[in-house]
Write an enzyme that holds these catalytic residues in place. Sequence first.
Site, mmCIF file in Angstrom:
data_model
loop_
_atom_site.group_PDB
_atom_site.id
_atom_site.type_symbol
_atom_site.label_atom_id
_atom_site.label_comp_id
_atom_site.label_asym_id
_atom_site.label_seq_id
_atom_site.Cartn_x
_atom_site.Cartn_y
_atom_site.Cartn_z
ATOM 1 N N SER A 136 1.002 -1.128 0.151
ATOM 2 C CA SER A 136 -0.088 -0.093 -0.056
ATOM 3 C C SER A 136 0.789 1.107 -0.040
ATOM 4 O O SER A 136 1.587 1.619 -1.006
ATOM 5 C CB SER A 136 -0.872 -0.036 1.263
ATOM 6 O OG SER A 136 -1.935 0.718 1.144
ATOM 7 N N ASP A 178 -8.819 -6.235 -5.046
ATOM 8 C CA ASP A 178 -8.399 -4.987 -4.405
ATOM 9 C C ASP A 178 -9.145 -3.869 -5.072
ATOM 10 O O ASP A 178 -9.023 -3.481 -6.459
ATOM 11 C CB ASP A 178 -6.801 -4.859 -4.683
ATOM 12 C CG ASP A 178 -6.069 -3.683 -3.965
ATOM 13 O OD1 ASP A 178 -6.865 -2.577 -3.244
ATOM 14 O OD2 ASP A 178 -4.962 -3.673 -3.637
ATOM 15 N N HIS A 199 -8.294 -4.798 -0.657
ATOM 16 C CA HIS A 199 -6.905 -4.417 -0.412
ATOM 17 C C HIS A 199 -6.241 -5.155 0.791
ATOM 18 O O HIS A 199 -4.926 -5.319 0.757
ATOM 19 C CB HIS A 199 -7.037 -3.101 -0.082
ATOM 20 C CG HIS A 199 -5.589 -2.252 -0.132
ATOM 21 N ND1 HIS A 199 -4.829 -2.189 -1.033
ATOM 22 C CD2 HIS A 199 -5.121 -1.622 0.945
ATOM 23 C CE1 HIS A 199 -3.673 -1.422 -0.752
ATOM 24 N NE2 HIS A 199 -3.918 -1.035 0.663
#
Length: 383
Positions: A155, A319, A353
């Site tokens: 991320s 995601d 995610h």
Amino acid sequence: MTNGFPAPVSRHLRTAVLFPPDRPLRLESGGVLSQVKVAYEEFGRPDPRRENTVFVCHALTGTSHVARHSPDDLPGWWEEMVGPGRPIDTDHLHVVCANVLGGCAGTTGPWSPGPTGRSLAADFPDVTVGDMVALHRALLRHLGSTGLRAVVGGSLGGMQALEWLLRHPGDARQFLLIATGARLSADGLAAHAAGRAAIRADPHFAGGHYGERPGGPGPAGGLGVARMIAHLTYMSPGSLETKFGRRRQPGPAAGDPAYGPYAVERYLEHQADSFVARFDANSYLRLTAAMDRYDAFARPAVLPVVAPPDVQVFSFASDRLFGAADTDHLMARLSALGLPLAHHRDGSSEAGHDAFLLRVPGYLTAVADALAAHDSPRLVSRT
């Protein structure tokens, strides 16, 4: 909320003070910071030349406490990835993880005291992903590292690893970019914008100077709503439906209007409550803005002169924050640089995610295999 940072994380937390006044950290925004405090933890043992060191870059709200140091330690945020026998195996690898610049878990940020002794709060300067990398490279120099085995991040941590790769490719033999992209999509920008608006609309925000009133309330309500909005980008619609559907769940007190009746509401409310107990609103504003501004390929990369590093990209079909289009853009731009490059896409998890933090067997095996394939020692010169 105002004066409780850094929250206690681990007895293994260490700090270093870097960038003396005569050699300050020059921020990409044009500002300068000196006597910068950085909080970090080390896991495993470095070899004599520290060439088995892996630097782990944490995500937006992470800390330096990536994993347990011992069975009686507090759990870390990436237990599935880091530790003895894990993909980043601390029986063989030495791991360093540090809180980012602008964070609130020990590294200099808005919570830090200014010249008056009160927190810098809204006067803390804007920081960038590049500034975060600059601080962490300085930490490694302080620790005596001359070359990294790998840089790994997911991320926002993946953005840091990407920035490290593009600006300082000679620092490591391998870069693992996980659940990330070269820039946020409009969807991601919108979620962050809504969250920041919620914080600023909180009557206790006080223009970001809530920390100047000792004991006074901070914008807990707005920060909690920001966390709820962001959390929806971390999960997929399918995972929300599977876990919660339209199931009802009473709040702490039956009929309490402060709590919603649906299980998914109670889940988000719990996420909000736990988040405001450990995070600072001004840090959240600074770090989400840094993530928003990041555009990896908006300036030329620094190509390695010799021995280009290996690059491994890991993505998840479910995601939402970094979807297929984001991964395609990242892969295309990296491919154009001619770097050794591989892409591992997981289609087995519907977690969204957050799958990068969870036990997803195929993904974890792919990370372990990627690291093992490059275990032969090789000297790396830092750029």
